[in-house]
Design an enzyme around this catalytic site. Structure first.
Site, mmCIF file in Angstrom:
data_model
loop_
_atom_site.group_PDB
_atom_site.id
_atom_site.type_symbol
_atom_site.label_atom_id
_atom_site.label_comp_id
_atom_site.label_asym_id
_atom_site.label_seq_id
_atom_site.Cartn_x
_atom_site.Cartn_y
_atom_site.Cartn_z
ATOM 1 N N SER A 143 0.850 -1.192 0.000
ATOM 2 C CA SER A 143 0.000 0.000 0.000
ATOM 3 C C SER A 143 0.885 1.241 0.000
ATOM 4 O O SER A 143 2.008 1.216 0.531
ATOM 5 C CB SER A 143 -0.874 0.027 1.261
ATOM 6 O OG SER A 143 -1.503 1.284 1.407
ATOM 7 N N TYR A 157 -1.565 -0.492 10.282
ATOM 8 C CA TYR A 157 -1.774 -0.987 8.908
ATOM 9 C C TYR A 157 -0.562 -0.624 8.041
ATOM 10 O O TYR A 157 -0.022 -1.466 7.316
ATOM 11 C CB TYR A 157 -3.050 -0.371 8.341
ATOM 12 C CG TYR A 157 -3.278 -0.616 6.868
ATOM 13 C CD1 TYR A 157 -3.765 -1.845 6.416
ATOM 14 C CD2 TYR A 157 -3.005 0.376 5.918
ATOM 15 C CE1 TYR A 157 -3.974 -2.072 5.051
ATOM 16 C CE2 TYR A 157 -3.214 0.162 4.562
ATOM 17 C CZ TYR A 157 -3.697 -1.065 4.137
ATOM 18 O OH TYR A 157 -3.901 -1.289 2.791
HETATM 19 P P1 NAP Z 1 -11.746 -5.591 0.386
HETATM 20 O O1 NAP Z 1 -12.620 -5.088 -0.717
HETATM 21 O O2 NAP Z 1 -12.096 -5.295 1.805
HETATM 22 O O3 NAP Z 1 -11.567 -7.180 0.194
HETATM 23 C C1 NAP Z 1 -10.788 -7.867 1.107
HETATM 24 C C2 NAP Z 1 -10.620 -9.295 0.654
HETATM 25 O O4 NAP Z 1 -9.752 -9.969 1.591
HETATM 26 C C3 NAP Z 1 -11.927 -10.068 0.649
HETATM 27 O O5 NAP Z 1 -11.896 -10.991 -0.422
HETATM 28 C C4 NAP Z 1 -11.906 -10.798 1.986
HETATM 29 O O6 NAP Z 1 -12.645 -12.022 1.981
HETATM 30 C C5 NAP Z 1 -10.418 -11.100 2.098
HETATM 31 N N1 NAP Z 1 -9.949 -11.348 3.461
HETATM 32 C C6 NAP Z 1 -10.010 -10.531 4.540
HETATM 33 N N2 NAP Z 1 -9.478 -11.130 5.620
HETATM 34 C C7 NAP Z 1 -9.068 -12.349 5.205
HETATM 35 C C8 NAP Z 1 -8.460 -13.449 5.861
HETATM 36 N N3 NAP Z 1 -8.146 -13.403 7.164
HETATM 37 N N4 NAP Z 1 -8.179 -14.558 5.137
HETATM 38 C C9 NAP Z 1 -8.504 -14.630 3.821
HETATM 39 N N5 NAP Z 1 -9.090 -13.609 3.145
HETATM 40 C C10 NAP Z 1 -9.376 -12.501 3.840
HETATM 41 O O7 NAP Z 1 -10.243 -5.064 0.196
HETATM 42 P P2 NAP Z 1 -9.460 -4.397 -1.048
HETATM 43 O O8 NAP Z 1 -9.623 -2.931 -0.940
HETATM 44 O O9 NAP Z 1 -9.753 -5.097 -2.293
HETATM 45 O O10 NAP Z 1 -7.959 -4.707 -0.572
HETATM 46 C C11 NAP Z 1 -7.202 -5.771 -1.089
HETATM 47 C C12 NAP Z 1 -5.751 -5.531 -0.708
HETATM 48 O O11 NAP Z 1 -5.332 -4.269 -1.226
HETATM 49 C C13 NAP Z 1 -5.504 -5.457 0.804
HETATM 50 O O12 NAP Z 1 -4.281 -6.098 1.111
HETATM 51 C C14 NAP Z 1 -5.394 -3.965 1.075
HETATM 52 O O13 NAP Z 1 -4.604 -3.685 2.196
HETATM 53 C C15 NAP Z 1 -4.743 -3.501 -0.199
HETATM 54 N N6 NAP Z 1 -4.927 -2.083 -0.472
HETATM 55 C C16 NAP Z 1 -6.177 -1.573 -0.692
HETATM 56 C C17 NAP Z 1 -6.319 -0.218 -0.926
HETATM 57 C C18 NAP Z 1 -7.664 0.438 -1.170
HETATM 58 O O14 NAP Z 1 -7.746 1.667 -1.153
HETATM 59 N N7 NAP Z 1 -8.706 -0.327 -1.407
HETATM 60 C C19 NAP Z 1 -5.190 0.622 -0.939
HETATM 61 C C20 NAP Z 1 -3.945 0.055 -0.713
HETATM 62 C C21 NAP Z 1 -3.823 -1.291 -0.490
HETATM 63 P P3 NAP Z 1 -14.247 -12.027 2.324
HETATM 64 O O15 NAP Z 1 -14.944 -11.505 1.081
HETATM 65 O O16 NAP Z 1 -14.560 -13.461 2.581
HETATM 66 O O17 NAP Z 1 -14.447 -11.135 3.508
#
Ligand code: NAP
Length: 248
Positions: A143, A157
């Site tokens: 991130s 985080y």
């Molecule tokens: P999201 O929409 O909240 O989706 C999270 C995903 O992770 C879901 O598929 C969830 O499964 C899964 N998950 C959560 N806890 C888990 C666990 N303990 N074991 C297995 N799976 C788990 O998140 P996102 O925004 O797409 O983020 C994805 C990645 O990108 C993360 O690592 C986040 O830190 C990173 N990121 C995101 C952003 C942003 O702005 N969105 C920015 C920088 C980095 P369920 O559907 O079953 O809950």
């Protein structure tokens, strides 16, 4: 060659967009999720309806036994792994460090850091030429927070993503001669449900003034970089970080 990818947290957001794009480019995909079985199943169905190959695997990446079983299921159902996307990750509600309790910190580091290590270990054991594998690619989803620190919001985080960056550097060097490339993407503000899970559903629109490009990004824009790093189109790229943050 049969291209097989495991995408942790593939049921929603960036992981789901990555699974869709990878499948459209001929990858067989394993979609991991922890709670939202319906979302994972609907995505797998969408991929299969379009002629692709997809399975879903429930596993909490912070639980070592779950991760081991997940990889065994993948071996059995899809065959030899060629790419791992360490995408599963969580945030928490905005807090200063002086207010963070142990349970919060343990959850954050267990999922974001230990989960990525467990999965990387299992992937290396399957892909490394040292273990009789044929090489492959690991993409860690870090991130922009890892270089910005997220003060007043979630330094925990940001620190967990800092650990992901160091995992990327160290592991990339460790397995470079064994056919495995290890890279990371650093998304900025991306429109997904993660912000609502941290109590701020409008976080991206609220914070876009701080983005030089003046907008948040999409999960699909991040997926493009992830799939490129997974693929043979980036054969000499390892230990690299792609900033997908609109200049922030
Ligand atoms: P999201 O929409 O909240 O989706 C999270 C995903 O992770 C879901 O598929 C969830 O499964 C899964 N998950 C959560 N806890 C888990 C666990 N303990 N074991 C297995 N799976 C788990 O998140 P996102 O925004 O797409 O983020 C994805 C990645 O990108 C993360 O690592 C986040 O830190 C990173 N990121 C995101 C952003 C942003 O702005 N969105 C920015 C920088 C980095 P369920 O559907 O079953 O809950």
């Amino acid at each position: 060659m049969n291209k097989v990818a495991l995408i942790t947290g593939g049921s929603r957001g960036i992981g789901a967009a990555t699974a869709l794009l990878a499948a459209s480019q001929g990858w067989s995909v394993a979609i991991n999720y922890v709670r939202h079985a319906h979302a994972a199943e609907a995505l797998a169905r969408q991929i299969r309806d379009a002629g692709g190959k997809a399975i879903t695997i429930q596993a909490d990446v912070s639980v070592e036994a779950d991760v081991i079983t997940m990889f065994e299921t993948l071996d059995h159902e899809l065959g030899r792994l060629t790419a791992l996307v360490n995408n599963a990750g969580v945030v928490d509600h905005a807090s200063r460090v002086d207010q963070m309790i142990g349970d919060r910190l343990r959850r954050m580091f267990s999922i974001n850091v230990l989960g990525s290590f467990y999965c990387a270990r299992e992937a290396v054991r399957r892909m490394s030429t040292k273990y009789g594998g044929e090489g492959g690619s690991i993409v860690n989803v870090s991130s922009a927070a890892s270089r910005l620190g997220s003060p007043g919001e979630y330094v925990d985080y940001a620190a967990s993503k800092g650990a992901i960056d160091v995992l990327t550097i160290g592991l990339a060097k460790e397995v470079a001669s064994e056919g495995i490339r290890v890279n990371a993407v650093r998304p900025g503000f991306i429109e997904t449900e993660i912000h609502a899970s941290g109590g701020r559903p409008n976080r991206v629109s609220d914070l876009t003034p701080s983005v030089p490009m003046g907008r948040g990004g999409t999960a699909e824009e991040v997926a493009e970089s992830i799939v490129w790093l997974m693929s043979d189109a980036s054969p000499f790229t390892t230990m690299s970080f792609l900033e997908i943050s609109g200049g922030r």
